[in-house]
Design a protein around this motif. Structure first.
Motif, PDB file in Angstrom:
ATOM      1  N   PHE A  69     -18.453 -11.687 -14.366  1.00 33.40           N
ATOM      2  CA  PHE A  69     -18.226 -10.515 -13.520  1.00 33.40           C
ATOM      3  C   PHE A  69     -18.333  -9.202 -14.282  1.00 33.40           C
ATOM      4  N   GLU A  70     -18.229  -9.269 -15.598  1.00 33.27           N
ATOM      5  CA  GLU A  70     -18.434  -8.041 -16.366  1.00 33.27           C
ATOM      6  C   GLU A  70     -19.871  -7.544 -16.235  1.00 33.27           C
ATOM      7  N   LYS A  71     -20.768  -8.421 -15.795  1.00 37.12           N
ATOM      8  CA  LYS A  71     -22.163  -8.011 -15.594  1.00 37.12           C
ATOM      9  C   LYS A  71     -22.300  -7.026 -14.435  1.00 37.12           C
ATOM     10  N   ILE A  72     -21.361  -7.099 -13.474  1.00 35.63           N
ATOM     11  CA  ILE A  72     -21.439  -6.172 -12.320  1.00 35.63           C
ATOM     12  C   ILE A  72     -20.380  -5.079 -12.379  1.00 35.63           C
ATOM     13  N   ALA A  73     -19.500  -5.137 -13.368  1.00 32.50           N
ATOM     14  CA  ALA A  73     -18.414  -4.155 -13.476  1.00 32.50           C
ATOM     15  C   ALA A  73     -18.901  -2.897 -14.185  1.00 32.50           C
ATOM     16  N   ASN A  74     -18.455  -1.752 -13.695  1.00 33.55           N
ATOM     17  CA  ASN A  74     -18.805  -0.486 -14.333  1.00 33.55           C
ATOM     18  C   ASN A  74     -18.003  -0.242 -15.600  1.00 33.55           C
ATOM     19  N   ASN A  75     -16.841  -0.885 -15.689  1.00 26.48           N
ATOM     20  CA  ASN A  75     -15.942  -0.694 -16.820  1.00 26.48           C
ATOM     21  C   ASN A  75     -15.434  -2.042 -17.323  1.00 26.48           C
ATOM     22  N   LYS A  76     -14.658  -1.997 -18.368  1.00 26.87           N
ATOM     23  CA  LYS A  76     -14.143  -3.202 -18.999  1.00 26.87           C
ATOM     24  C   LYS A  76     -13.184  -3.956 -18.074  1.00 26.87           C
ATOM     25  N   ILE A  77     -13.302  -5.286 -18.059  1.00 22.84           N
ATOM     26  CA  ILE A  77     -12.329  -6.159 -17.413  1.00 22.84           C
ATOM     27  C   ILE A  77     -11.553  -6.856 -18.525  1.00 22.84           C
ATOM     28  N   TYR A  78     -10.251  -6.664 -18.536  1.00 21.36           N
ATOM     29  CA  TYR A  78      -9.398  -7.293 -19.547  1.00 21.36           C
ATOM     30  C   TYR A  78      -8.796  -8.559 -18.955  1.00 21.36           C
ATOM     31  N   LEU A  79      -8.985  -9.682 -19.634  1.00 20.04           N
ATOM     32  CA  LEU A  79      -8.466 -10.961 -19.160  1.00 20.04           C
ATOM     33  C   LEU A  79      -7.092 -11.221 -19.783  1.00 20.04           C
ATOM     34  N   HIS A  80      -6.119 -11.525 -18.932  1.00 22.52           N
ATOM     35  CA  HIS A  80      -4.724 -11.634 -19.345  1.00 22.52           C
ATOM     36  C   HIS A  80      -4.098 -12.922 -18.831  1.00 22.52           C
ATOM     37  N   LEU A  81      -3.316 -13.568 -19.667  1.00 19.45           N
ATOM     38  CA  LEU A  81      -2.501 -14.708 -19.246  1.00 19.45           C
ATOM     39  C   LEU A  81      -1.136 -14.169 -18.848  1.00 19.45           C
ATOM     40  N   ASP A  82      -0.758 -14.374 -17.589  1.00 13.74           N
ATOM     41  CA  ASP A  82       0.445 -13.761 -17.042  1.00 13.74           C
ATOM     42  C   ASP A  82       1.615 -14.747 -17.018  1.00 13.74           C
ATOM     43  N   HIS A  83       2.776 -14.276 -17.427  1.00 14.57           N
ATOM     44  CA  HIS A  83       4.040 -15.027 -17.293  1.00 14.57           C
ATOM     45  C   HIS A  83       3.987 -16.450 -17.847  1.00 14.57           C
ATOM     46  N   SER A  84       3.372 -16.637 -18.972  1.00 15.20           N
ATOM     47  CA  SER A  84       3.400 -17.964 -19.586  1.00 15.20           C
ATOM     48  C   SER A  84       4.749 -18.174 -20.270  1.00 15.20           C
ATOM     49  N   THR A  85       5.385 -19.273 -19.942  1.00 11.17           N
ATOM     50  CA  THR A  85       6.619 -19.648 -20.636  1.00 11.17           C
ATOM     51  C   THR A  85       6.323 -20.618 -21.777  1.00 11.17           C
ATOM     52  N   SER A  86       5.037 -20.893 -21.989  1.00 14.57           N
ATOM     53  CA  SER A  86       4.597 -21.849 -22.998  1.00 14.57           C
ATOM     54  C   SER A  86       3.889 -21.141 -24.150  1.00 14.57           C
TER      55      SER A  86
END
Length: 280
Positions: A69-86
């Protein structure tokens, strides 16, 4: 000029009283909707995978999905792991190229929270991955609170977590709740200001679905540099898909259904992006 390094960007946003919006995504369709909305306002955004998503699809596949999807995004997409308890899941996400991970030790005592956070911070350092920690509690879901002491982040605990574990950013319990709530959450701005005065770290506001726009904007002026938004996205997605599928279950075909659902999700995301960026 905006940096693309996430930690530097969030530090810059805190200084400039700006905020990065993070959206919990589940698959290519809601990610597509978020990317289109961000393009409308020419903004970067964070695509966040909740542990059930990361575990079901695998962190490697989540990374590749965002890469596409960064191929169609005008700006940076930051990938984040949310609320991991591990801790182990955080390490796997780091190995697979996530830009940031959240280790949520808030349900443990402070000593254990610091130990968990420190382990992830040490692992993430060489990879240049941003680490988010949490102190206090975000209400909603399975979090039960008896008093303010159960969920409000202690200033002293925030200082200890930051100094002893070294996370880049910190989610703080200040009265927000995950999901829809029967009443508008009461944000304890005095506590937020005290925390912001005590530590330089960019702060994170969770529970973005139910927070009033004016409260979001006030929080940003007080050190909030990242906000998490999830429930409003996936409930819109599921409701709109359900409505269309039910019209003719036998003939329902995913590409045709999702072609109609994506604009509905996009509109919701656009509304939240405008709330976080009222200057646009």
């Amino acid at each position: 000029m905006m940096t693309t390094n996430l930690t530097s960007l969030l530090n810059q946003y805190r200084t400039e009283k700006r905020c990065l919006a993070g959206f919990n995504i589940n698959d290519i369709y809601d990610l597509h909707a978020v990317a289109l909305a961000a393009n409308e306002l020419d903004l970067p955004f964070m695509a966040m995978t909740y542990p059930p998503v990361a575990e079901l699809n695998g962190t490697y596949l989540c990374r590749k999905m965002v890469d596409g999807f960064e191929k169609i995004a005008n700006n940076k997409i930051y990938l984040h792991l949310d609320h991991s308890t591990s801790v182990d899941l955080c390490k796997q996400a780091i190995d697979d190229g996530y830009d940031s991970v959240m280790i949520d030790g808030s349900h443990h005592d402070l000593k254990t929270n610091i130990q968990m956070t420190r382990e992830v911070v040490d692992y993430a350092r060489s990879a240049g991955v941003t680490v988010e920690a949490e102190i206090g509690k975000i209400m909603g879901r399975d979090v039960v609170v008896q008093s303010e002491d159960d969920y409000l982040a202690s200033v002293a605990d925030v200082i200890a977590l930051c100094e002893e574990a070294g996370p880049n950013i910190v989610a703080v319990g200040i009265g927000t709740a995950h999901g829809f709530t029967p009443t508008t959450p009461k944000i304890h701005f005095e506590r937020l200001q005290a925390i912001a005065n005590a530590v330089p770290n960019p702060l994170v506001l969770h529970g973005g679905t139910g927070i009033a726009d004016e409260d979001i904007q006030k929080a940003i002026t007080m050190g909030i540099a990242k906000i998490n938004i999830g429930t409003i996205v996936h409930t819109t997605y599921m409701r709109e898909a359900h409505t269309r599928i039910n019209k003719d279950v036998q003939s329902a075909y995913p590409p045709f259904i999702m072609k109609e659902v994506i604009p509905e999700v996009q509109a919701v995301v656009l509304d939240r992006l405008k709330a976080v960026n009222p200057h646009l």
